[in-house]
Enzyme design. Structure first.
Site, PDB file in Angstrom:
ATOM      1  N   GLY A  50      -1.508   4.818   5.357  1.00 57.39           N
ATOM      2  CA  GLY A  50      -1.195   4.281   4.027  1.00 57.39           C
ATOM      3  C   GLY A  50      -1.436   5.220   2.858  1.00 57.39           C
ATOM      4  O   GLY A  50      -0.717   5.160   1.852  1.00 57.39           O
ATOM      5  N   GLU A 105      -7.853   6.742  -0.278  1.00 55.93           N
ATOM      6  CA  GLU A 105      -7.420   5.488   0.356  1.00 55.93           C
ATOM      7  C   GLU A 105      -6.251   4.883  -0.417  1.00 55.93           C
ATOM      8  O   GLU A 105      -6.126   5.094  -1.624  1.00 55.93           O
ATOM      9  CB  GLU A 105      -8.569   4.480   0.356  1.00 55.93           C
ATOM     10  CG  GLU A 105      -9.246   4.294   1.700  1.00 55.93           C
ATOM     11  CD  GLU A 105      -8.405   3.562   2.740  1.00 55.93           C
ATOM     12  OE1 GLU A 105      -7.168   3.534   2.643  1.00 55.93           O
ATOM     13  OE2 GLU A 105      -9.019   3.018   3.666  1.00 55.93           O
ATOM     14  N   ASP A 106      -5.452   4.096   0.280  1.00 55.83           N
ATOM     15  CA  ASP A 106      -4.358   3.403  -0.401  1.00 55.83           C
ATOM     16  C   ASP A 106      -4.863   2.183  -1.168  1.00 55.83           C
ATOM     17  O   ASP A 106      -4.590   2.014  -2.344  1.00 55.83           O
ATOM     18  CB  ASP A 106      -3.257   2.997   0.600  1.00 55.83           C
ATOM     19  CG  ASP A 106      -3.768   2.236   1.824  1.00 55.83           C
ATOM     20  OD1 ASP A 106      -4.990   1.992   1.939  1.00 55.83           O
ATOM     21  OD2 ASP A 106      -2.931   1.878   2.671  1.00 55.83           O
ATOM     22  N   ASP A 109      -9.211  -3.843   0.000  1.00 58.06           N
ATOM     23  CA  ASP A 109      -8.871  -5.268   0.027  1.00 58.06           C
ATOM     24  C   ASP A 109     -10.171  -6.053   0.252  1.00 58.06           C
ATOM     25  O   ASP A 109     -10.919  -6.282  -0.694  1.00 58.06           O
ATOM     26  CB  ASP A 109      -7.828  -5.468   1.130  1.00 58.06           C
ATOM     27  CG  ASP A 109      -7.285  -6.872   1.239  1.00 58.06           C
ATOM     28  OD1 ASP A 109      -7.402  -7.631   0.270  1.00 58.06           O
ATOM     29  OD2 ASP A 109      -6.744  -7.223   2.304  1.00 58.06           O
ATOM     30  N   THR A 113     -13.071  -2.054   5.666  1.00 55.81           N
ATOM     31  CA  THR A 113     -12.680  -0.722   6.161  1.00 55.81           C
ATOM     32  C   THR A 113     -13.455   0.363   5.427  1.00 55.81           C
ATOM     33  O   THR A 113     -13.961   1.307   6.034  1.00 55.81           O
ATOM     34  CB  THR A 113     -11.163  -0.513   5.994  1.00 55.81           C
ATOM     35  OG1 THR A 113     -10.482  -1.568   6.667  1.00 55.81           O
ATOM     36  CG2 THR A 113     -10.719   0.822   6.572  1.00 55.81           C
ATOM     37  N   LYS A 137      -7.770  -4.524  -4.767  1.00 55.45           N
ATOM     38  CA  LYS A 137      -7.461  -5.959  -4.801  1.00 55.45           C
ATOM     39  C   LYS A 137      -8.805  -6.681  -4.914  1.00 55.45           C
ATOM     40  O   LYS A 137      -9.305  -7.276  -3.949  1.00 55.45           O
ATOM     41  CB  LYS A 137      -6.742  -6.330  -3.500  1.00 55.45           C
ATOM     42  CG  LYS A 137      -5.529  -7.219  -3.706  1.00 55.45           C
ATOM     43  CD  LYS A 137      -5.019  -7.766  -2.407  1.00 55.45           C
ATOM     44  CE  LYS A 137      -4.096  -6.834  -1.661  1.00 55.45           C
ATOM     45  NZ  LYS A 137      -3.559  -7.474  -0.428  1.00 55.45           N
ATOM     46  N   ASP A 165       2.637  -0.311   3.762  1.00 54.11           N
ATOM     47  CA  ASP A 165       3.708  -0.850   4.607  1.00 54.11           C
ATOM     48  C   ASP A 165       3.615  -2.337   4.829  1.00 54.11           C
ATOM     49  O   ASP A 165       2.554  -2.952   4.669  1.00 54.11           O
ATOM     50  CB  ASP A 165       3.675  -0.176   5.981  1.00 54.11           C
ATOM     51  CG  ASP A 165       2.547  -0.717   6.858  1.00 54.11           C
ATOM     52  OD1 ASP A 165       1.385  -0.696   6.414  1.00 54.11           O
ATOM     53  OD2 ASP A 165       2.835  -1.206   7.974  1.00 54.11           O
ATOM     54  N   ARG A 171       7.179   2.206   3.349  1.00 55.95           N
ATOM     55  CA  ARG A 171       6.236   3.235   2.897  1.00 55.95           C
ATOM     56  C   ARG A 171       6.900   4.242   1.967  1.00 55.95           C
ATOM     57  O   ARG A 171       6.239   4.886   1.153  1.00 55.95           O
ATOM     58  CB  ARG A 171       5.670   4.000   4.097  1.00 55.95           C
ATOM     59  CG  ARG A 171       4.788   3.185   5.023  1.00 55.95           C
ATOM     60  CD  ARG A 171       4.075   4.129   5.991  1.00 55.95           C
ATOM     61  NE  ARG A 171       3.511   3.453   7.147  1.00 55.95           N
ATOM     62  CZ  ARG A 171       2.328   2.835   7.162  1.00 55.95           C
ATOM     63  NH1 ARG A 171       1.603   2.792   6.075  1.00 55.95           N
ATOM     64  NH2 ARG A 171       1.879   2.267   8.263  1.00 55.95           N
TER      65      ARG A 171
HETATM   66  P1  IMP Z   1      -9.782  -3.926   3.874  1.00 56.15           P
HETATM   67  O1  IMP Z   1      -9.490  -5.408   3.922  1.00 56.15           O
HETATM   68  O2  IMP Z   1     -10.359  -3.530   2.537  1.00 56.15           O
HETATM   69  O3  IMP Z   1     -10.621  -3.519   5.038  1.00 56.15           O
HETATM   70  O4  IMP Z   1      -8.378  -3.183   3.999  1.00 56.15           O
HETATM   71  C1  IMP Z   1      -7.841  -2.880   5.253  1.00 56.15           C
HETATM   72  C2  IMP Z   1      -6.498  -2.222   5.173  1.00 56.15           C
HETATM   73  O5  IMP Z   1      -5.533  -3.256   5.101  1.00 56.15           O
HETATM   74  C3  IMP Z   1      -6.173  -1.319   3.988  1.00 56.15           C
HETATM   75  O6  IMP Z   1      -6.658  -0.016   4.108  1.00 56.15           O
HETATM   76  C4  IMP Z   1      -4.653  -1.333   4.057  1.00 56.15           C
HETATM   77  O7  IMP Z   1      -4.191  -0.369   4.979  1.00 56.15           O
HETATM   78  C5  IMP Z   1      -4.370  -2.740   4.535  1.00 56.15           C
HETATM   79  N1  IMP Z   1      -3.968  -3.595   3.402  1.00 56.15           N
HETATM   80  C6  IMP Z   1      -4.724  -4.441   2.684  1.00 56.15           C
HETATM   81  N2  IMP Z   1      -4.000  -5.057   1.723  1.00 56.15           N
HETATM   82  C7  IMP Z   1      -2.747  -4.559   1.845  1.00 56.15           C
HETATM   83  C8  IMP Z   1      -1.519  -4.789   1.121  1.00 56.15           C
HETATM   84  O8  IMP Z   1      -1.428  -5.566   0.141  1.00 56.15           O
HETATM   85  N3  IMP Z   1      -0.438  -4.086   1.551  1.00 56.15           N
HETATM   86  C9  IMP Z   1      -0.479  -3.208   2.599  1.00 56.15           C
HETATM   87  N4  IMP Z   1      -1.587  -2.958   3.290  1.00 56.15           N
HETATM   88  C10 IMP Z   1      -2.715  -3.631   2.922  1.00 56.15           C
HETATM   89 MG    MG Z   2      -5.722   1.976   4.388  1.00 55.40          MG
END
Ligand code: IMP
Ligand code: MG
Length: 185
Positions: A50, A105-106, A109, A113, A137, A165, A171
């Site tokens: 991402g 990082e992208d 959320d 991670t 987010k 994605d 992407r």
């Molecule tokens: P986490 O919930 O912070 O562990 O995020 C896990 C991963 O989920 C991120 O690194 C993204 O790759 C993916 N992700 C979370 N939200 C989105 C979104 O809105 N669009 C695309 N990928 C997402």
């Molecule tokens: Mg990611």
């Protein structure tokens, strides 16, 4: 499968962040990072897949020396149980010991991670460890995790484009859009 691909264009919702807005913010972030990391030993760790597009623009806007490497993490999928800690599917190929690590990082959320990634990288005893995330987010956070350099705080919606994605699609878009819900059937 063919059905799924054909439906893809219809999942493209409203644009949340335009390409010029992204580029302007990437250059602002690169300015801040260049200031903070002058005379240091900067190693960018890009989290695949991402963050690849963001990393490509960010590193080219930096005006300090830096190296780059790439990691990939197992996905939490739908379950975000802290008991199932994701591992690297691709670990860094260089030693991180004593280096100034900036994770690229992208999106942050739930935060799981990022927390896990920091834990895994810290084992190698870098001199410093910081996070640069294009998107935050914030409403969705389940665990606290610092974001030293943040591009945009966005509302709670699934977003696509600029590296992010949905089912490995979208992407390549130069902007960030909301994923539209499929039409009712
Ligand atoms: P986490 O919930 O912070 O562990 O995020 C896990 C991963 O989920 C991120 O690194 C993204 O790759 C993916 N992700 C979370 N939200 C989105 C979104 O809105 N669009 C695309 N990928 C997402
Ligand atoms: Mg990611």
């Amino acid at each position: 499968m063919r059905e799924k691909v054909r439906d893809m264009p219809y999942r493209l919702g409203e644009t949340l962040i335009t390409a010029p807005q992204i580029q302007a913010r990437v250059h602002e972030l690169a300015g801040l990072i260049s200031k903070d990391y002058s005379n240091r030993d900067l190693l960018l760790i890009c989290v695949l897949k991402g963050a690849a597009v963001f990393w490509a623009d960010l590193c080219r806007a930096l005006c300090v020396p830096c190296q780059s490497d790439f990691v990939a993490m197992e996905s939490y999928g739908d379950g975000t149980s802290p008991t199932t800690k994701p591992r690297f599917t691709k670990a860094a190929g260089v030693s991180l010991a004593g280096r100034d690590i900036l994770i690229v990082e992208d999106i942050i959320d739930t935060g799981h991670t990022s927390v896990r990634l920091r834990e895994l990288l810290r084992i190698q005893e870098p001199a410093s460890l910081a996070m640069c995330a294009l998107l935050d987010k914030a409403e969705r956070r389940q665990v606290e995790t610092p974001i030293e350099y943040c591009g945009f705080v966005i509302p709670n919606a699934f977003v696509i484009g600029y590296g992010l994605d949905y089912a490995q699609q979208y992407r390549h878009l130069p902007y960030i859009a909301v994923l539209q819900s499929p039409p009712e059937t």
